[in-house]
Design a protein around this motif. Structure first.
Motif, PDB file in Angstrom:
ATOM      1  N   ILE A 366     -32.194   0.190  -4.616  1.00 56.06           N
ATOM      2  CA  ILE A 366     -33.285  -0.404  -5.448  1.00 56.06           C
ATOM      3  C   ILE A 366     -33.124  -2.041  -5.414  1.00 56.06           C
ATOM      4  O   ILE A 366     -31.852  -2.438  -5.557  1.00 56.06           O
ATOM      5  N   SER A 369     -34.242  -7.616  -7.765  1.00 56.39           N
ATOM      6  CA  SER A 369     -35.205  -8.285  -8.692  1.00 56.39           C
ATOM      7  C   SER A 369     -35.795  -7.244  -9.619  1.00 56.39           C
ATOM      8  O   SER A 369     -36.165  -7.449 -10.891  1.00 56.39           O
ATOM      9  N   LYS A 370     -36.045  -5.857  -9.139  1.00 51.37           N
ATOM     10  CA  LYS A 370     -36.548  -4.815  -9.967  1.00 51.37           C
ATOM     11  C   LYS A 370     -35.548  -4.475 -11.174  1.00 51.37           C
ATOM     12  O   LYS A 370     -35.968  -4.236 -12.384  1.00 51.37           O
ATOM     13  N   LEU A 373     -35.656  -7.102 -13.877  1.00 49.19           N
ATOM     14  CA  LEU A 373     -36.873  -7.016 -14.749  1.00 49.19           C
ATOM     15  C   LEU A 373     -36.994  -5.729 -15.553  1.00 49.19           C
ATOM     16  O   LEU A 373     -38.033  -5.479 -16.226  1.00 49.19           O
ATOM     17  N   GLU A 375     -37.483  -2.705 -14.431  1.00 47.79           N
ATOM     18  CA  GLU A 375     -38.265  -1.951 -14.096  1.00 47.79           C
ATOM     19  C   GLU A 375     -37.911  -0.356 -14.345  1.00 47.79           C
ATOM     20  O   GLU A 375     -36.881  -0.324 -14.374  1.00 47.79           O
ATOM     21  N   ILE A 377     -36.693   2.933 -13.555  1.00 53.57           N
ATOM     22  CA  ILE A 377     -35.971   3.543 -12.259  1.00 53.57           C
ATOM     23  C   ILE A 377     -35.694   4.920 -12.774  1.00 53.57           C
ATOM     24  O   ILE A 377     -34.651   5.482 -12.163  1.00 53.57           O
ATOM     25  N   TYR A 403     -28.333  -3.810 -14.877  1.00 53.68           N
ATOM     26  CA  TYR A 403     -29.101  -5.059 -15.366  1.00 53.68           C
ATOM     27  C   TYR A 403     -28.090  -6.130 -15.714  1.00 53.68           C
ATOM     28  O   TYR A 403     -28.254  -7.346 -15.163  1.00 53.68           O
TER      29      TYR A 403
END
Length: 576
Positions: A366, A369-370, A373, A375, A377, A403
């Motif tokens: 992954i 950057s995702k 943010l 996002e 997952i 994160y």
């Protein structure tokens, strides 16, 4: 598999397309390789297979490839097609089992396969399977044979009856007055025994009928007059052969006469032959050898070799001779007694290899950057947990931990230096390497790294060959190249001195010096005008459970290896 693991590598793709799997002859292959549109289409297909491998595992990807590319159809047109297809499916099963048992990623699966190909001793599960058992001898029970048919059938033990009911003293089951009863010792125990013996005989006769009717052309039935001194043979076979007189009560000569009479009366369906007990086998699968005195061969040459395929893990075991007992899994270490009673970190996850495998897999597959943010997952996370057998009551903890890992600054003086801010093109994840080793002694490494606070001395051993492994992450930031490794160890706290203690306890210091050697040599060969003090950024070991985005370098061990010492280590390992 290499082309599927690295779908953007055109050289590997071209090699893969030469396989008979894709049915491309010389002209078709030349035309394809000269057509950028067609080649791009194949590249996209291999990228899709690569993503499927990452998402659903090896077997799901290979089954999709075999189906979409008509591989079985293409193989069917070649010689020994059935043999090839059987071998292919057998190999896929072995690779899938290994990837599940050892929690292997894509590159480590290929490394496992290379090792198995060169291994001298194969297990039973790796023996060749029959492509078809149509011509094989099948050994089945009479019960299992019901409804089946075979050209020729041998029933070797129909003359035998176990007859355990005759000696049963505690429990008899039979039918009486239309009901099934279990007699545990009543006054009618002997009567019920006789009924049970008759019912058992009736069942044996039914099974005997099944056995006799399985043959399409011929059925062989050996008869052995097995009996005791007082009781004749009581098998269902003997009962079936009986006429006016019980077959089992006859003398041996009378039995032979009865069987000969059956042969005469029914020549088209019954044949009888007496097997002489003095008959010997005509031929043998093994040539008989004359008896001779045996003696063991004497060793005439020295078989030990210092050459080997080694890894950091194998080397680190050499440091356990003076270490306290540690669990084999690095994520299951016990707490340091000096830190007992310390409050557990808020992002608590179960200890164990499964947790480490899940975190490594998600960080590998992954984009940072995702994760930064936040996002969604959840699908990828849940599938990965299921693959590695990790059960988490609150899976959102994993999201939060990742994160924190990608947003924690990796430098006290540069808050922008985070994984989340790295360009994906500047990251090389799970970098495999093979380092050719010169003939050296571990004592040389001990002497060189004796002052390193995170290095634990190795027991003395002479080595040469290859050193192989995978580096979690190589990345470049502001023109400097870094070695980074993820650790899921659960520590009592993540203060700098605790991290150093953990680094030494598991000899991660040896690991990062080896990885630094690999990166140093790699940059010397690939980076024009490479200068260590200008381009080598150092190492970062991320203890994921202790990282906090609001505190720079929390849970992070960092070091910049000394250039002189690093060059000396390169000289020891590679003699260059």
């Amino acid at each position: 598999m290499q082309a599927l693991a690295q779908p953007s590598d055109m050289a590997l793709l071209r090699q893969a397309l030469t396989l008979s799997w894709f049915a491309l002859d010389g002209q078709a292959l030349h035309k394809l390789l000269s057509d950028e549109v067609q080649l791009g289409s194949w590249l996209n297909r291999f990228q899709d297979y690569h993503l499927l491998w990452q998402k659903n595992g090896f077997m799901a990807m290979m089954l999709r490839l075999l189906s979409q590319e008509n591989v079985r159809v293409h193989i069917a047109k070649t010689q020994n097609a059935e043999r090839q297809i059987t071998n292919l499916h057998h190999l896929l099963e072995l690779i899938q089992q290994a990837s599940l048992d050892d929690h292997l990623g894509i590159h480590k699966t290929i490394a496992w396969l290379r090792t198995e190909i060169t291994a001298e001793n194969a297990g039973d599960e790796q023996q060749l399977r029959l492509e078809s058992d149509a011509d094989a001898v099948k050994i089945v029970t009479m019960h299992r044979s019901k409804g089946l048919e075979y050209p020729i059938v041998f029933c070797p033990y129909l003359w035998y009856r176990r007859n355990t009911l005759a000696s049963e003293k505690h429990l008899i089951t039979c039918h009486a007055q239309g009901e099934m009863i279990a007699d545990l010792g009543s006054d009618q125990f002997e009567l019920h025994r006789k009924i049970a013996i008759q019912e058992e005989l009736a069942e044996d006769l039914r099974i005997l009928y099944v056995a006799l009717t399985r043959a399409k052309y011929r059925c062989y039935l050996p008869w052995v007059n097995e009996r005791s001194e007082k009781k004749p043979n009581q098998s269902a076979f003997a009962y079936l052969l009986s006429g006016e007189k019980a077959f089992a009560d006859m003398s041996f000569a009378e039995q032979q006469a009865s069987l000969k009479q059956l042969s005469n009366d029914y020549p088209a369906s019954f044949s009888y032959q007496l097997i002489d007990k003095d008959n010997t086998l005509q031929g043998s699968y093994q040539v008989s050898k004359a008896e001779q005195d045996l003696s063991a061969h004497q060793q005439k040459r020295y078989l030990y070799s210092t050459w080997q395929m080694s890894s950091y893990t194998a080397l680190s075991y050499l440091s356990l001779h003076d270490a306290p007992e540690l669990p084999l899994d690095k994520a299951e270490e016990t707490s340091d007694p000096t830190h007992q009673g310390t409050q557990q970190e808020p992002l608590a996850l179960a200890k164990g290899a499964h947790t480490g495998n899940v975190l490594h897999d998600l960080l590998e597959n992954i984009a940072f950057s995702k994760l930064a943010l936040r996002e969604d997952i959840s699908e990828r996370r849940d599938n990965t947990c299921q693959r590695y057998g990790l059960k988490v009551e609150q899976p959102e903890i994993i999201n939060e931990l990742l994160y924190q890992a990608v947003t924690t600054p990796l430098n006290l003086h540069d808050t922008e230096f985070t994984l989340a801010n790295l360009d994906e093109k500047s990251c090389l994840k799970e970098m495999p390497f093979y380092l050719m080793l010169a003939d050296f002694s571990t004592a040389e490494i001990n002497f060189l790294l004796q002052d390193s606070p995170t290095y634990k001395a190795l027991s003395e051993k002479q080595m040469q060959g290859y050193l192989t492994g995978f580096i979690d992450l190589i990345f470049v930031y502001q023109g400097r190249y870094y070695v980074l490794d993820y650790k899921s160890n659960a520590l009592p706290d993540y203060h700098p001195e605790t991290l150093i203690h953990a680094m030494r306890e598991h000899n991660y210091g040896l690991q990062y010096w080896i990885y630094s050697v690999v990166l140093h040599i790699y940059l010397q060969k690939r980076l024009p005008n490479y200068q260590f003090d200008k381009h080598f950024g150092g190492v970062r070991y991320l203890f994921l459970r202790g990282m906090q985005a609001n505190q720079a370098m929390s849970g992070v061990f960092s070091d910049l290896p000394d250039q002189t010492r690093l060059n000396e280590l390169v000289a020891i390992l590679t003699a260059s």
